[in-house]
Design a protein around this motif. Structure first.
Motif, short mmCIF file in Angstrom:
data_model
loop_
_atom_site.label_atom_id
_atom_site.label_comp_id
_atom_site.label_asym_id
_atom_site.label_seq_id
_atom_site.Cartn_x
_atom_site.Cartn_y
_atom_site.Cartn_z
N THR A 210 44.37 46.56 49.69
CA THR A 210 43.82 45.84 50.84
C THR A 210 42.69 44.92 50.38
N GLY A 211 42.20 44.11 51.32
CA GLY A 211 41.02 43.28 51.06
C GLY A 211 41.28 41.96 50.37
N LEU A 212 42.55 41.61 50.17
CA LEU A 212 42.86 40.33 49.53
C LEU A 212 42.64 39.18 50.50
N ASN A 213 42.46 37.99 49.95
CA ASN A 213 42.22 36.81 50.77
C ASN A 213 43.43 36.42 51.60
N GLY A 214 44.63 36.56 51.03
CA GLY A 214 45.81 36.05 51.71
C GLY A 214 45.73 34.54 51.82
N GLY A 215 46.37 33.99 52.84
CA GLY A 215 46.31 32.55 53.05
C GLY A 215 47.69 31.94 53.18
N HIS A 216 47.72 30.64 53.23
CA HIS A 216 48.95 29.87 53.43
C HIS A 216 49.78 29.91 52.16
N SER A 217 51.04 30.31 52.27
CA SER A 217 51.85 30.49 51.07
C SER A 217 52.27 29.18 50.43
N GLY A 218 51.99 28.06 51.08
CA GLY A 218 52.23 26.77 50.47
C GLY A 218 50.95 26.15 49.95
N MET A 219 50.02 25.89 50.85
CA MET A 219 48.79 25.19 50.48
C MET A 219 47.91 26.01 49.53
N ASP A 220 47.95 27.34 49.63
CA ASP A 220 47.06 28.18 48.83
C ASP A 220 47.73 28.78 47.60
N ILE A 221 49.01 28.51 47.39
CA ILE A 221 49.73 29.16 46.29
C ILE A 221 49.19 28.72 44.94
N ILE A 222 48.61 27.54 44.86
CA ILE A 222 48.08 27.02 43.60
C ILE A 222 46.81 27.75 43.16
N LYS A 223 46.18 28.48 44.05
CA LYS A 223 44.89 29.11 43.76
C LYS A 223 45.02 30.36 42.89
N GLY A 224 46.22 30.90 42.75
CA GLY A 224 46.39 32.10 41.94
C GLY A 224 45.84 33.35 42.60
N LEU A 225 45.81 33.37 43.93
CA LEU A 225 45.28 34.52 44.66
C LEU A 225 46.18 35.74 44.47
N GLY A 226 45.62 36.91 44.73
CA GLY A 226 46.38 38.14 44.59
C GLY A 226 47.47 38.26 45.65
N ASN A 227 48.63 38.75 45.22
CA ASN A 227 49.74 39.05 46.11
C ASN A 227 49.85 40.57 46.18
N ALA A 228 49.64 41.15 47.35
CA ALA A 228 49.58 42.61 47.48
C ALA A 228 50.88 43.27 47.04
N ASN A 229 52.02 42.61 47.26
CA ASN A 229 53.30 43.19 46.86
C ASN A 229 53.43 43.26 45.34
N LYS A 230 52.98 42.22 44.66
CA LYS A 230 53.05 42.23 43.19
C LYS A 230 52.05 43.23 42.60
N ILE A 231 50.88 43.33 43.20
CA ILE A 231 49.88 44.28 42.69
C ILE A 231 50.37 45.70 42.89
N MET A 232 50.91 46.00 44.07
CA MET A 232 51.43 47.34 44.32
C MET A 232 52.56 47.66 43.35
N ASN A 233 53.45 46.71 43.13
CA ASN A 233 54.58 46.96 42.25
C ASN A 233 54.13 47.23 40.82
N ARG A 234 53.06 46.57 40.41
CA ARG A 234 52.53 46.81 39.06
C ARG A 234 52.07 48.26 38.91
#
Length: 486
Positions: A210-234
């Protein structure tokens, strides 16, 4: 709370925005906001129709002296993304958005604000209700379901609109004039699995990201923000590889066009290796937090002991699930070779659900290149099919190809320079605007997109800048005063 918002300038815009935000308007449940807009148009004695899919079109004649100007279509979408923090108690289906003013910003209490695209809608309402703003003939187009498929734009038939120019008010940087956008496709992987009884002598755990920034999956994808699904899967991958971790349930992400902020899993491992398991998993967790310490300072990853779950998923399917999510690309796939700093192609692993014998993984792939959109979608399809999933492509929508010779682009760019004494950022964006779709049935319509500063769209951190809204409102009025002649 809304009183303070209503007192901001320009009051006409903020008051219409407050009225709009009192109406629940989730995508695919727009009946109430459609009726709201119909009542609005009819109360102004303006011609108002609802087309076959639910788009609302309100027509207003030109003001005196503006009859010889080209007809302008003002366009925004009625629906909004519904996201809230996990600890926020709020019912989007029955409550209006609770807004607050924080300095130069308007935001909501623990939920999305709806400025995307509510401020565009409010600005159009302000033009329609005004009595002293010069403008040409106006066709106000309020589309539905932009956020979950753009079915409103797709369903708009050719010939309904008569306008020559379309102003899309759905851009989120006030110095930007949009001249193109990305298209997209939903990639959905599904598979059933057999429920197995949880092995004996196991300990259950809940894992939360929890606690991730999230955001727009188009405009914010370049920022390298955390994806909760990828982190959980790791975390699950490490636990499975080293300790034989078994998965009972996963619930990660929410909307296809929002970078996942949260993921929750229920798992079981051998009680005999309990202490060593917790030690090693916490090492993984600490490493992830360290990696994201700059971009995601509020990231929280917790593992708590619970009663061991009754059932887990069959082992072979679990292995395919974990490895396919690990292999599936998330983030930027290709930068534009033609436009500096523009993402051309990307993917968002938006949703992962594992429960009651069924798996569903939802991705949104975006690109301004149709061929590269297909290339990345096929890459994802290959990964998931190798793991035994069925893969479906749906919700295809085209990009909006830039037209550097656009008359309205040149007009709007010059107006911006004249008013604000600086050059605007004329650019394409890595988001799904409706212009590309609308252009299919209206190929001769000249289009641009612009709007006020909106930050954190598609997340509970969404906020709209008050001073920027003033700038946007001034800009819109000047454009309408200076639209080209017929």
């Amino acid at each position: 709370m809304s009183t303070e918002v209503r007192n901001q300038e320009p009051k006409i815009v903020w008051n219409h925005f407050a009225d709009l935000n009192a109406v629940p308007r989730p995508s695919k449940k727009e009946e109430r906001v459609i009726q709201f807009m119909v009542d609005f148009g009819k109360n102004l004695n303006l011609a108002t129709i609802v087309d076959s899919v639910g788009n609302v079109i309100i027509t207003k004649p030109a003001t005196s002296g503006m009859e010889n100007r080209k007809t302008v279509v003002l366009q925004s979408h009625l629906d909004m993304v519904h996201q809230k923090n996990s600890d926020t108690i709020f019912d989007f289906d029955s409550e209006g958005i609770k807004m607050i003013v924080d300095g130069d910003w308007v935001k909501a209490e623990g939920t999305t604000l709806g400025a995307d695209n509510g401020l565009g809608v409010a600005a159009i309402m302000s033009i329609l209700s005004s009595t002293d703003i010069p403008h040409p003939n106006i066709e106000a187009l309020f589309t539905i379901d932009e956020e979950t498929g753009m079915t409103g734009a797709m369903g708009l038939e050719g010939g309904i609109l008569k306008g020559d120019i379309l102003l899309n008010l759905d851009t989120e940087e006030d110095d930007e004039i949009g001249m193109g956008c990305a298209g997209g496709v939903d990639v959905t992987a599904t598979r059933n699995y057999t429920l197995e009884e949880t092995p004996k002598n196991t300990t259950g755990y809940s894992i939360s990201v929890t606690g991730l920034n999230g955001g727009h999956s188009g405009m914010d994808i370049i920022k390298g923000l955390g994806n909760a699904n990828k982190i959980m899967n790791r975390i699950l991958f490490d636990g499975f590889s080293n300790f034989g971790l078994r998965i009972s349930e996963i619930n990660g992400g929410s909307l296809r066009n929002a970078i996942p902020r949260e993921s929750f899993a229920t798992i079981a491992t051998s009680t005999d290796s309990k202490d060593y398991f917790l030690s090693k998993i916490n090492e993984v967790i600490n490493n992830i937090k360290a990696e994201f310490s700059t971009l995601e300072p509020n990231l929280s990853i917790e593992i708590k002991e619970i009663t061991s779950p009754k059932n887990v998923m069959e082992l072979s399917v679990q292995e395919g699930l974990i490895k396919s999510i690990y292999a599936g690309l998330n983030g930027v796939y290709r930068m534009s070779p033609d436009i500096e700093n523009l993402v051309e192609t990307s993917n968002n692993i938006a949703r992962v659900i594992v429960k009651d014998g069924a798996i569903k993984i939802g991705c949104l792939t975006r690109s301004s290149s149709e061929t590269n959109k297909t290339d990345l979608a096929n890459s994802l399809r290959s990964v998931f099919e190798l793991a035994g999933f069925n893969v479906d492509f749906s919700g295809h929508y085209p990009g909006w190809l830039p037209n550097v010779n656009s008359e309205i682009l040149k007009t709007v760019t010059q107006i911006y320079k004249d008013i604000f004494k600086e050059n605007p950022n004329v650019a394409a964006c890595h988001a799904g605007l409706e212009c590309g779709i609308l252009g299919q049935n209206y190929p001769n319509m000249d289009m641009v997109s612009f709007g006020p500063n909106i930050k954190g769209a598609h997340s509970p951190d969404e906020r709209a800048q008050i001073s920027s809204t003033q700038k946007f409102w001034k800009f819109l009025q000047e454009i309408l005063k200076n639209t080209p002649k017929k």
